[in-house]
Design a protein around this motif. Structure first.
Motif, short mmCIF file in Angstrom:
data_model
loop_
_atom_site.label_atom_id
_atom_site.label_comp_id
_atom_site.label_asym_id
_atom_site.label_seq_id
_atom_site.Cartn_x
_atom_site.Cartn_y
_atom_site.Cartn_z
N GLN A 205 0.83 -1.20 0.00
CA GLN A 205 0.00 0.00 0.00
C GLN A 205 0.86 1.25 0.00
OE1 GLN A 205 -3.32 0.15 -0.42
NE2 GLN A 205 -2.91 2.34 -0.65
N ARG A 206 1.95 1.25 0.78
CA ARG A 206 2.81 2.42 0.83
C ARG A 206 3.47 2.66 -0.53
NH1 ARG A 206 6.96 2.00 5.53
NH2 ARG A 206 7.63 3.96 4.59
N LEU A 207 3.78 1.58 -1.26
CA LEU A 207 4.35 1.73 -2.59
C LEU A 207 3.34 2.42 -3.51
CD1 LEU A 207 6.65 1.15 -4.59
CD2 LEU A 207 5.56 -1.04 -5.07
N MET A 208 2.07 2.01 -3.40
CA MET A 208 1.03 2.64 -4.20
C MET A 208 0.89 4.11 -3.81
SD MET A 208 -0.24 0.20 -6.19
CE MET A 208 -1.85 0.82 -6.65
N ASP A 209 0.83 4.36 -2.51
CA ASP A 209 0.66 5.73 -2.03
C ASP A 209 1.82 6.61 -2.44
OD1 ASP A 209 -1.66 4.91 -0.88
OD2 ASP A 209 -0.81 4.68 1.14
N ARG A 210 3.01 6.04 -2.46
CA ARG A 210 4.21 6.81 -2.78
C ARG A 210 4.18 7.38 -4.18
NH1 ARG A 210 10.32 4.39 -1.97
NH2 ARG A 210 11.45 5.91 -3.21
N SER A 211 3.55 6.68 -5.10
CA SER A 211 3.53 7.14 -6.49
C SER A 211 2.48 8.22 -6.74
CB SER A 211 3.26 5.96 -7.42
OG SER A 211 1.92 5.52 -7.28
N HIS A 212 1.46 8.32 -5.89
CA HIS A 212 0.35 9.23 -6.16
C HIS A 212 0.78 10.69 -6.25
CE1 HIS A 212 -2.71 6.00 -4.71
NE2 HIS A 212 -2.29 5.80 -5.95
N PRO A 213 1.61 11.22 -5.30
CA PRO A 213 2.04 12.62 -5.46
C PRO A 213 2.79 12.84 -6.75
CG PRO A 213 2.49 11.83 -3.25
CD PRO A 213 2.09 10.64 -4.05
N ALA A 214 3.62 11.86 -7.15
CA ALA A 214 4.36 12.01 -8.40
C ALA A 214 3.43 12.00 -9.61
CB ALA A 214 5.40 10.90 -8.53
N VAL A 215 2.38 11.16 -9.52
CA VAL A 215 1.40 11.14 -10.61
C VAL A 215 0.73 12.50 -10.74
CG1 VAL A 215 -0.80 10.16 -11.35
CG2 VAL A 215 0.97 8.66 -10.44
N LEU A 458 1.10 -0.73 -11.89
CA LEU A 458 1.67 -0.39 -10.59
C LEU A 458 1.19 -1.36 -9.52
CD1 LEU A 458 3.34 1.55 -8.86
CD2 LEU A 458 1.32 3.00 -8.66
N ARG A 459 -0.09 -1.69 -9.54
CA ARG A 459 -0.65 -2.62 -8.56
C ARG A 459 -0.02 -4.00 -8.72
NH1 ARG A 459 -4.95 -1.55 -5.81
NH2 ARG A 459 -5.62 0.01 -7.34
N SER A 460 0.17 -4.41 -9.96
CA SER A 460 0.79 -5.71 -10.22
C SER A 460 2.22 -5.76 -9.70
CB SER A 460 0.77 -6.00 -11.73
OG SER A 460 1.51 -7.18 -12.02
N ILE A 461 2.96 -4.67 -9.92
CA ILE A 461 4.35 -4.61 -9.44
C ILE A 461 4.37 -4.64 -7.91
CG2 ILE A 461 6.38 -3.10 -9.27
CD1 ILE A 461 5.76 -2.17 -12.12
N ALA A 462 3.44 -3.92 -7.28
CA ALA A 462 3.39 -3.88 -5.82
C ALA A 462 3.13 -5.27 -5.24
CB ALA A 462 2.32 -2.89 -5.36
N ILE A 463 2.22 -6.01 -5.87
CA ILE A 463 1.89 -7.35 -5.38
C ILE A 463 3.05 -8.31 -5.60
CG2 ILE A 463 0.38 -9.34 -5.75
CD1 ILE A 463 -1.85 -7.35 -6.46
N THR A 464 3.68 -8.21 -6.78
CA THR A 464 4.78 -9.12 -7.12
C THR A 464 5.99 -8.91 -6.23
OG1 THR A 464 4.07 -9.16 -9.43
CG2 THR A 464 6.33 -9.85 -8.97
N THR A 465 6.31 -7.65 -5.94
CA THR A 465 7.55 -7.33 -5.21
C THR A 465 7.36 -7.18 -3.71
OG1 THR A 465 7.24 -4.94 -5.49
CG2 THR A 465 8.40 -6.11 -7.24
N LYS A 466 6.07 -7.10 -3.27
CA LYS A 466 5.75 -6.85 -1.86
C LYS A 466 6.38 -5.56 -1.35
CE LYS A 466 4.89 -11.65 -0.54
NZ LYS A 466 4.89 -12.17 -1.92
N GLY A 467 6.64 -4.64 -2.27
CA GLY A 467 7.15 -3.32 -1.89
C GLY A 467 8.63 -3.23 -1.66
#
Length: 550
Positions: A205-215, A458-467
């Motif tokens: 979740q933090r990985l997902m959240d981290r990208s939002h400001p950059a988006v 992004l969601r797929s990468i987050a799940i695959t790498t566990k952050g």
């Protein structure tokens, strides 16, 4: 979240906006906050704060009467004072010399302010506990002495043995308390630094959240200046043509001169755009994203700093103040700092030029110095370069570091690739004030790359790498999603040790190549000045060339 112990903080700051910001941060954290300081010490005595946040102006640091009064009075000397001061180490040192318990530079980071306040409160409570335990020990010693004195003379041997045994227990208890206090003091100062730094433990979740400001930044980012300039000139040219078609003969000459000037500028912008495209096609694959992982070890024992443990969601276990629990004997993963920078290929044998502060992130870094001052040493865990088009990272080592400039040479095995090394320009002739430049790099590092990926990817990468940052980078490389950002601008000034230019960049772009209109590298990006018209600095490529010589 409300605090059960109702800890009180008094804020003394003359700047309304800054005072409001401080109060908001502290109130949200659950502290009881007051700004009523008009009567000086009377206000302090009435509110009875445990911590005072004291604003200070460097030229008037020697006039901080309230600080002197607080520390000079027996009733208030135990109140902790955290001073807020603009400036660097000199101003912070002056504040400490005046008696402040801690000094935080402005502008402040809210997380760091809370960490400093928590540290002061924890340290204060620890000292209070030590004093209470010392009093208890002293009372016990007095009672024991009275009992021993009452023993008759015939039990003299037993009396002496009891006193010695009791004395040993007292010394051991005091020694333990002192050691415990020093360990807690060191740990809490490290907590403050760790809180301010990115630690490398990311949940999905933090990985997902981290990208939002950059988006959001990408969405708000205006069109490249060359494109907007081109559109503006094209519209101006059309308007002038319309005016010429309907103008009188006497106005024709002036309008035609204006049209000629606009056409020349338009041609220059189009030429610069073509140069940029040529540079991108030729050298984009040669500009790499550098991922540096920094660990920490205790200077005395040599043991690695670790998280005490992780929760079921992968977050570090924290204390009651939400600080991550750290220890050199913890069972959790090592504490890591992930740093990103840019580099570019300069030789056929895998040499890469970048900045010294990218190769050694602790170099000239005030935040990391705070940790080293507490006996924690940074160490390089690993350094990896990711080139566009390559499906995996390449391990890198530091070969040379310049003693004259912020430049370093890295080395990796890149023989399997067919990357094209960049071409150096004669900086003395190619770097000219007003000349166009093109900058390639990875501003904001990982965040910018995540921002360019789609939500599902992004969601797929987050799940695959566990952050995990390392796994995230490898997955991005496998999917060929790593590529540099290109910005254009012009040179503002050329100095012996730096080139000033206005092509946009930010942290993470450090070490990127600065190209001239000839498609040759004239400098190495190393700094940006936010308060100076968005200007950036590059080190002339001559410094890099000299470092590459045998």
């Amino acid at each position: 979240m409300e605090k059960s112990n109702n800890e009180r903080v008094l804020v003394v700051e003359s700047d309304d906006a800054l005072r409001t910001s401080i109060v908001s941060v502290l109130t949200d954290a659950g502290y009881e906050v007051s700004t009523d300081c008009g009567e000086g010490m009377k206000s302090v005595l009435a509110f009875r704060p445990e911590v005072v946040i004291l604003g200070a102006d460097p030229p008037r640091l020697d006039c901080c009467d309230l600080l002197s009064e607080i520390k000079g009075s027996e009733r208030t000397q135990n109140i902790r004072v955290v001073m807020l001061s603009p400036g660097g180490s000199v101003q912070r040192t002056r504040g400490l010399d005046l008696g402040a318990d801690d000094v935080l530079s402005l502008p402040f980071d809210p997380h760091e302010l809370l960490s400093r306040v928590r540290w002061q409160l924890r340290d204060k409570h620890t000292i209070q506990n030590l004093r209470q335990q010392a009093r208890t020990i002293e009372e016990s010693r007095v009672v024991a002495q009275q009992v021993v004195t009452a023993v008759n003379e015939e039990r003299r041997t037993l009396r002496v043995g009891s006193i010695l045994a009791f004395a040993v227990l007292v010394v051991a208890a005091v020694a333990f308390l002192i050691f415990y206090h020093r360990t807690q003091q060191q740990n809490t100062r490290v907590y403050a630094a760790i809180t301010k730094l990115q630690t490398g433990v990311l949940t999905q979740q933090r990985l997902m959240d981290r990208s939002h400001p950059a988006v959001e930044d990408v969405q708000r980012e205006p069109a490249p200046r060359s494109d907007s300039e081109k559109l503006r000139l094209q519209k101006q040219s059309q308007d002038l043509r319309s005016q010429i078609a309907s103008s009188k003969a006497e106005d024709m000459s002036a309008l035609q001169r204006q049209l000629s000037e606009v056409q020349e500028r338009l041609q220059r912008v189009e030429t610069e755009g073509k140069v940029a495209q040529t540079i991108i096609q030729s050298y984009e694959p040669s500009v790499c994203l550098i991922h540096v992982v920094v660990g920490f070890r205790d200077r005395t024992t040599g043991l690695q700093l670790r998280y005490v443990g992780l929760t079921s969601t992968g977050e570090p276990v924290t204390d009651e103040h939400n600080n991550p629990l750290l220890s050199v004997t913890g069972d959790g993963p090592e504490v890591h700092l992930d740093v990103f920078g840019t580099g570019f290929l300069v030789s056929d044998n895998g040499q890469v030029l970048t900045n010294h502060h990218v190769a050694e992130p602790w170099w000239d870094n005030d935040d990391l110095k705070e940790m080293t001052n507490q006996g924690v040493e940074p160490k390089l865990v690993e350094m990896t370069a990711y080139f566009p088009g390559m499906s995996h990272g390449i391990p890198m080592t530091t070969k040379k570091i310049s003693s004259d400039a912020d430049v370093a040479v890295l080395k990796g095995t890149i023989s399997e690739s067919k990357l094209k090394k960049v071409v150096f320009a004669d900086a003395h002739r190619s770097a000219v004030s007003g000349g166009p430049v093109v900058l390639l790099g990875y501003p904001t590092g990982l965040n910018a790359i995540l921002a360019r990926t789609g939500e599902e990817t992004l969601r797929s990468i987050a799940i695959t790498t566990k952050g995990d940052p390392k796994e995230v980078m490898e997955e991005l490389a496998r999917r060929h999603l790593i590529r540099p950002v290109v910005t254009q601008g012009h040179i503002g000034d050329v100095l012996p040790d730096k080139i000033i230019y206005d092509a946009q960049t930010t942290s993470g772009g450090s070490g990127g190549p600065l190209f001239s209109s000839e498609g040759k590298v004239i400098g190495i990006n190393f700094a940006m000045v936010r308060d100076f018209g968005g200007s950036n600095f590059a080190i002339p490529i001559t410094y890099g060339e000299s470092l590459l010589k045998p």
